[in-house]
Design a protein around this motif. Structure first.
Motif, short mmCIF file in Angstrom:
data_model
loop_
_atom_site.label_atom_id
_atom_site.label_comp_id
_atom_site.label_asym_id
_atom_site.label_seq_id
_atom_site.Cartn_x
_atom_site.Cartn_y
_atom_site.Cartn_z
N UNK A 55 -6.58 -6.03 -1.31
CA UNK A 55 -6.90 -4.68 -0.84
C UNK A 55 -6.26 -3.64 -1.74
N UNK A 56 -4.99 -3.84 -2.08
CA UNK A 56 -4.30 -2.90 -2.96
C UNK A 56 -4.97 -2.83 -4.33
N UNK A 57 -5.40 -3.97 -4.86
CA UNK A 57 -6.10 -3.97 -6.14
C UNK A 57 -7.41 -3.21 -6.06
N UNK A 58 -8.15 -3.41 -4.97
CA UNK A 58 -9.42 -2.70 -4.80
C UNK A 58 -9.20 -1.20 -4.65
N UNK A 59 -8.16 -0.80 -3.91
CA UNK A 59 -7.87 0.62 -3.75
C UNK A 59 -7.53 1.28 -5.08
N UNK A 60 -6.85 0.54 -5.95
CA UNK A 60 -6.51 1.09 -7.26
C UNK A 60 -7.76 1.36 -8.09
N UNK A 61 -8.85 0.65 -7.82
CA UNK A 61 -10.11 0.85 -8.53
C UNK A 61 -10.94 1.99 -7.92
N UNK A 68 0.82 -1.21 0.00
CA UNK A 68 0.00 0.00 0.00
C UNK A 68 0.85 1.26 0.00
N UNK A 69 2.11 1.11 -0.31
CA UNK A 69 3.05 2.23 -0.21
C UNK A 69 2.81 3.36 -1.18
N UNK A 70 2.04 3.12 -2.22
CA UNK A 70 1.79 4.18 -3.20
C UNK A 70 0.79 5.22 -2.74
#
Length: 374
Positions: free
Chosen positions: A338-344, A36-38
């Protein structure tokens, strides 16, 4: 932590057991922050540690061996039984109960299911202990053939195991790697096990899911309650609500809460819990979380999501992105999805996060994040 089963190579479920616990926490935190560092501005709270021993409130024991010498544990690569009734992860009440249950297998003549030969009756013993020390025991059978014997000998089991509050039979007739079936036969008058966590009395029915680490479940709900109270929403949806832990925790702040869960057993448990504490503004409904959101006329102020490891997926993430929801409380057991969902959901920025070590001695964890619309 020492475990003679791990040292002997009989069980490797705790794959990180050889790693010092402090190092386990550091590795998990590093992994989650890396994934989640981005997201700039994401403030991390200190990870919440767990006890390494005696934390697991549920035992999922494969029953193998023979009627006279049953094993309760796992299967080895050949399909033979490995007895783990003294596994140190389980709560003391479960560890004390498992030898008694092995004796009950002999007394009631419950033939263990032989996986390679595809014969026998008793497949699993599922044992859950509440914080009050009460037990729920479920016998997973291939057919109803042994049910009469279980009923006949149940009074003797209750005498030998006074903590036994709820007992049931689950029927799983298929020869598949499926833990339990759809049909449940209750054997006791008491239908639910009360899990007292975070000031809540959550009523757990036989087929309802509950976190296996009671102490960390309490920490999770306490943090969810506090973070939501700071935001101050008037309306909340709890999607994938399970037995209603988050929904009932945030309802204490006086908001209107709707919980959605696909499992009807879990919804029945959550509804009973809400009625028991007099929360008329909380309701639960059985259904698909994504379908519920897509069909809604208007969004709430805040959405709680606590999905399985696959995450919420593109459809629900897309709806949240476009919905105008101001805040999302996302509880995840898999930071990759979670990271994939946040990117969406680029408009919903993670503002704070915290790792809770729900599964010590393994690579697994729970991570709680609060998202704010930018």
């Amino acid at each position: 932590m020492l475990c003679h089963h791990f040292d002997a190579g009989r069980c490797r479920s705790c794959s990180w057991l050889g790693l010092p616990y402090d190092a386990q926490l550091v590795d998990k935190q590093r992994t989650v922050e890396g994934l989640l560092g981005g997201h700039r501005g994401l403030g991390w709270r200190e990870p919440v540690a767990s006890a390494q021993l005696g934390f697991r409130n549920k035992a999922k024991m494969v029953v193998s061996g023979t009627v006279d010498e049953p094993t309760l544990g796992i299967l080895d690569p050949t399909g033979g039984g490995v007895d783990l009734r003294d596994c140190p992860l389980h709560t003391p009440g479960i560890r004390a109960a498992l030898p008694v249950l092995a004796g009950f297998v002999r007394r009631a003549r419950l033939t263990p299911y032989d996986v390679p030969a595809r014969r026998g009756e008793l497949k699993h013993l599922l044992v859950t202990e509440s914080p009050d020390g009460e037990l729920m025991v479920r016998f997973v059978l291939r057919s109803q053939e042994p049910v009469a014997r279980i009923r006949k000998h149940l009074p003797a089991l209750r005498e030998a195991l006074p903590a036994l509050a709820v007992a049931s039979v689950n029927l799983q007739p298929e020869h598949k790697a499926i833990l339990e079936g759809d049909r449940e036969l209750l054997l006791t008058e008491q239908e639910t096990l009360t899990m007292r966590v975070a000031g809540l009395d959550l009523h757990l029915r036989p087929q309802s899911f509950f976190q296996t680490n009671t102490a960390l479940a309490a920490e999770l709900y306490e943090r969810g309650r506090a973070w939501v109270a700071e935001v101050g929403p008037a309306t909340v949806w709890d999607l994938y609500c399970g037995v209603g832990g988050f929904a009932l925790a945030v309802a204490g702040t006086g908001v209107e809460v709707t919980g959605i869960e696909v499992s009807r057993e879990a919804v029945a448990s959550a509804t009973l819990s809400a009625a028991g504490v007099g929360l008329p503004r909380v309701r639960f409904e059985a259904g698909d979380a994504t379908a519920y959101a897509l069909a809604a006329i208007a969004p709430p102020d805040l959405v709680v999501v606590n999905p399985p490891r696959r995450g919420i997926g593109s459809e629900l993430a897309g709806w949240l992105e476009a919905s105008g929801v101001r805040h999302v409380l996302y509880s995840s057991c898999n930071a990759r999805t979670l990271a994939q969902d946040l990117a969406r959901m680029p408009s919903l920025r993670p503002a704070r996060g915290q790792l809770l070590d729900m599964f010590p001695n393994t690579a697994h964890y729970e991570v709680l994040t609060l998202l704010e619309r930018s």
